[in-house]
Design a protein around this motif. Sequence first.
Motif: not given
Length: 405
Positions: A147-165, A291-298
């Motif tokens: 869902t989100a990367n532990n090093e650089i905080g990127t939030i992945e497009p999970i909803r769309q990935i779930g739709e494709i799956a 803001a091209r992609a989401g980033r974890l707030p922290n």
Amino acid sequence: MIYLDNAATTRTDPDVVAEMLPFFSEDYGNPSGIYGIAQKSRAAVTAAREKTAHVLGCRADEIFFTSCGSEADNWALKAAFEACRDKGNHIITTQIEHPAILNTCEYLERERGAEITRLAVNEDGVVDLGELEASIRPDTILISVMTANNEIGTIEPIRQIGEIARRHDVLFHTDAVQAFGQIPLHADELNIDMLSASAHKFNGPKGAGFLYIRKGVGIRSFLHGGAQEYNRRAGTENVPGIVGLGAAAKKAEENLARKMEKETRLRDYLIRRIREEVPNVKLNGPDPAVARAGRLPNNVNFSFEFVEGESLLIMLDMRQICASSGSACSSGSLSPSHVLKAIGLSDSLAHGALRLTLSAETTKEELDTTVEAIRGIVERLRGMSPRYEAYRKGTLQAETGSSAF
Ligand code: PLP
């Protein structure tokens, strides 16, 4: 001490500890028993399951407690592989997953005959949805994207990935260890079949995690033995840990909006100050200003050119500032972070990375002290660097912009 390593682990909330304590010394019954204190333990586990399910908007019997996020990840992947053997052996994941996923995939590939596609990511760390869909084959059984990367905080497009799956009738698992309790997550809206989380990342105790398994997803036990966790995860329940997980989940849900607002504000303040006050730096992961992609707030992650991240860490530690040069699990290893390599960093920029991860308790004053410390340390370390000397003399080009000298 200034603690800026909340992606590695968080402080267990004192209210959470208070809820856990009676289950060590007074209400220590085994939840499988029939007498009073056993029933009290059982009720506490049930209540924790309900609180956790509420956060994800799912049913309580879709939550299965584990000992940690790594166990949940192992369970999801290995059990899905077993359950879907008749259909195929192909798993799709990404190059930037946590080792709990990457090493489990490697095991399945080496020992069990799985075929693994590891998707590349763009410079922000985001998976390409077209590439993901194109990599699905008739024998694809599982997609696992964090869902989100532990090093650089990127939030992945999970909803769309779930739709494709779902469209391709492939199971979808997400490692939400860094995201649960940090950003809103709703299992149904996100089309998730399985989701891993870990209590110590959201102010709960270490040693407690869970795997969400959507009703109808037919994966079996990982640990065999007693009938605990609806016959799917044997072992006497870690009652204090589970109580702590439930309490922390509830508190995270209640405080989520406030916590996100505060952390985002402080994150952007920290990013701005480092950018403005320390030359030759690169922000790793999505830029909140673009803001091209989401980033974890922290999450804040910078590479300081001409500096070794490890040296920076040690000198910050001498000033009682706790940070990380990558993920906690890979610190101590000298190979550059696989995540930073995947977003295209050179070895030298990857070695100069520093991760600072905030909490709801972080203050602006702490960040001011940290920026001052970083400025001074970076200047000192660069003063000892032959590469920086060459850059100053104009015989070496900087990767982070033109020479100011
Ligand atoms: N997945 C991610 C993304 C993580 O960041 C971590 C821990 O850092 C884990 C899995 C492993 O979780 P645990 O420490 O609970 O085993």
